[in-house]
Write a protein that holds these residues in place. Structure first.
Motif, short mmCIF file in Angstrom:
data_model
loop_
_atom_site.label_atom_id
_atom_site.label_comp_id
_atom_site.label_asym_id
_atom_site.label_seq_id
_atom_site.Cartn_x
_atom_site.Cartn_y
_atom_site.Cartn_z
N VAL A 162 8.00 -6.34 -6.83
CA VAL A 162 6.93 -5.45 -7.28
C VAL A 162 7.51 -4.19 -7.91
CG1 VAL A 162 5.01 -3.99 -6.52
CG2 VAL A 162 5.22 -6.33 -5.66
N ALA A 163 8.56 -3.64 -7.30
CA ALA A 163 9.19 -2.44 -7.87
C ALA A 163 9.75 -2.73 -9.26
CB ALA A 163 10.30 -1.95 -6.94
N LEU A 164 10.38 -3.89 -9.44
CA LEU A 164 10.89 -4.26 -10.75
C LEU A 164 9.77 -4.43 -11.77
CD1 LEU A 164 13.75 -6.83 -9.97
CD2 LEU A 164 13.99 -4.69 -11.25
N LEU B 205 6.89 2.71 1.74
CA LEU B 205 7.05 4.12 1.38
C LEU B 205 8.52 4.51 1.35
CD1 LEU B 205 5.71 6.89 0.86
CD2 LEU B 205 5.65 7.20 3.34
N ILE B 206 9.24 4.14 2.40
CA ILE B 206 10.66 4.48 2.49
C ILE B 206 11.46 3.72 1.43
CG2 ILE B 206 12.71 4.23 3.96
CD1 ILE B 206 10.75 4.73 6.34
N GLY B 207 11.13 2.45 1.21
CA GLY B 207 11.85 1.65 0.23
C GLY B 207 11.74 2.20 -1.17
N GLY B 208 10.55 2.74 -1.52
CA GLY B 208 10.38 3.31 -2.84
C GLY B 208 11.20 4.56 -3.05
N LEU B 209 11.55 5.24 -1.97
CA LEU B 209 12.31 6.49 -2.07
C LEU B 209 13.79 6.32 -1.80
CD1 LEU B 209 9.79 8.82 -0.21
CD2 LEU B 209 10.35 8.89 -2.64
N THR B 210 14.17 5.22 -1.13
CA THR B 210 15.58 5.06 -0.74
C THR B 210 16.19 3.75 -1.19
OG1 THR B 210 15.07 3.99 1.39
CG2 THR B 210 15.11 6.41 1.35
N ALA B 211 15.40 2.81 -1.75
CA ALA B 211 15.85 1.47 -2.11
C ALA B 211 16.26 0.66 -0.89
CB ALA B 211 17.00 1.51 -3.12
N MET B 212 15.74 1.03 0.29
CA MET B 212 16.03 0.29 1.53
C MET B 212 14.72 -0.07 2.23
SD MET B 212 19.33 2.21 3.19
CE MET B 212 19.14 1.24 4.70
N PRO B 213 13.90 -0.96 1.65
CA PRO B 213 12.61 -1.27 2.28
C PRO B 213 12.74 -2.00 3.61
CG PRO B 213 13.07 -2.78 0.48
CD PRO B 213 14.12 -1.72 0.41
N GLY B 214 13.90 -2.64 3.84
CA GLY B 214 14.05 -3.42 5.06
C GLY B 214 14.51 -2.64 6.27
N LEU C 274 0.82 -1.20 0.00
CA LEU C 274 0.00 0.00 0.00
C LEU C 274 0.86 1.26 0.00
CD1 LEU C 274 -2.75 -1.04 2.59
CD2 LEU C 274 -2.96 -0.95 0.10
N GLY C 275 2.04 1.18 0.61
CA GLY C 275 2.91 2.34 0.68
C GLY C 275 3.74 2.55 -0.57
N LEU C 276 4.02 1.48 -1.31
CA LEU C 276 4.93 1.57 -2.46
C LEU C 276 4.41 2.50 -3.57
CD1 LEU C 276 7.60 0.57 -3.60
CD2 LEU C 276 6.40 -1.42 -4.54
N PRO C 277 3.14 2.41 -3.99
CA PRO C 277 2.68 3.32 -5.04
C PRO C 277 2.80 4.79 -4.66
CG PRO C 277 1.13 1.51 -4.75
CD PRO C 277 2.10 1.44 -3.61
N LEU C 278 2.52 5.10 -3.39
CA LEU C 278 2.67 6.48 -2.93
C LEU C 278 4.13 6.92 -3.03
CD1 LEU C 278 1.44 8.98 -1.63
CD2 LEU C 278 1.78 7.91 0.62
N ALA C 279 5.04 6.01 -2.72
CA ALA C 279 6.47 6.34 -2.80
C ALA C 279 6.88 6.60 -4.25
CB ALA C 279 7.30 5.19 -2.22
N LEU C 280 6.38 5.78 -5.17
CA LEU C 280 6.73 5.97 -6.58
C LEU C 280 6.17 7.28 -7.12
CD1 LEU C 280 6.24 2.32 -7.86
CD2 LEU C 280 8.39 3.49 -7.34
N TRP C 281 4.98 7.66 -6.65
CA TRP C 281 4.45 8.96 -7.03
C TRP C 281 5.33 10.08 -6.46
CZ3 TRP C 281 2.96 13.08 -4.02
CH2 TRP C 281 2.33 14.14 -4.71
#
Length: 242
Positions: A180-182, A140-149, A82-89
């Motif tokens: 999912v990001a890929l 959300l953070i992973g989409g912006l920093t490539a560090m989801p973990g 749910l957070g990933l699309p917001l991060a990509l936007w």
């Protein structure tokens, strides 16, 4: 990439990232990116790091398959999706660099504080609502920093989870976020044709780094593992700031 020097640097970057991720369970992109972003353009380096990270996570999931906490990880993952699309936007429409620096400073400060404080009072037991919120923040953070973990790892540390419990919760989450990001990048035609050549060149270093990292993970005790995790968070945060 042209020439043996570039291939050597690629192998060094992938091996280093795979080793750290094999030991700690995360931070492949933070470690490998320190080298790859100097020899590849960001639109080449980021998908390569994601693809290699998926490979490391697959090895981790297989090696730790008996420890995976599927229900808790599923809740974490749903929040992350749910957070990933917001991060990509936000990545396309806001100043992501400022966010990266702020987040890097926060996790570096947290890691430094937890490394040097005399005791570690743990918070209360996890619940599904809080895990879903942490997953959302991780996506959300992973989409912006490539560090989801990073955020789920801090969450596990605050709850005093053992190294196997932590890895069993976080590994599936990271794997799904990267896949999912890929897929989103593929749908947007953001992947370079050279990506598959670079992945092929990376496989030997990826396999060697993952295997060695998992070997070290199995051999260290809980205290050493926690200090290692905090050290990786500290370095990763500092690299985001810099």
């Amino acid at each position: 990439m042209v020439g043996p020097e570039s291939v050597l640097l690629l192998s060094l970057a992938v091996f280093s990232g795979a080793f750290v991720s094999g030991v700690a369970g995360f931070a492949f992109s933070a470690v490998a990116g320190a080298i790859l972003l100097h020899i590849l353009q960001p639109m080449e380096a980021v998908p390569l790091m994601m693809a290699c990270s998926v490979g490391v996570q697959a090895a981790n999931l297989w090696a730790l398959r008996q420890e995976i906490r599927w229900i808790e990880s599923l809740i974490l993952t749903i929040g992350g999706l749910l957070g990933l699309p917001l991060a990509l936007w936000a990545l396309r429409n806001t100043d992501a660099r400022t966010f990266q620096q702020i987040f890097g400073a926060v996790i570096a400060a947290y890691a430094a504080w937890m490394l040097f404080r005399p005791s570690n009072p743990y918070v209360h037991q996890m619940n599904r609502v809080s895990n879903a919120l942490i997953g959302f923040g991780g996506g959300l953070i992973g989409g912006l920093t490539a560090m989801p973990g990073a955020l789920p790892t801090i969450w596990c540390d605050l709850h005093g989870l053992t190294k196997k419990q932590q890895r069993g919760l976080v590994q599936p989450f990271i794997a799904v976020m990267q896949i999912v990001a890929l897929c989103i990048m593929l749908a947007r035609h953001d992947l370079s044709p050279k990506l598959f050549i670079e992945i092929g060149l990376s496989i030997p270093a990826l396999a060697a780094g993952s295997a060695l990292g998992l070997l070290v993970f199995r051999s260290i005790n809980e205290v050493a593992f926690r200090r290692l995790i905090l050290g990786v968070l500290l370095i990763s945060g500092a690299m985001l700031v810099a």
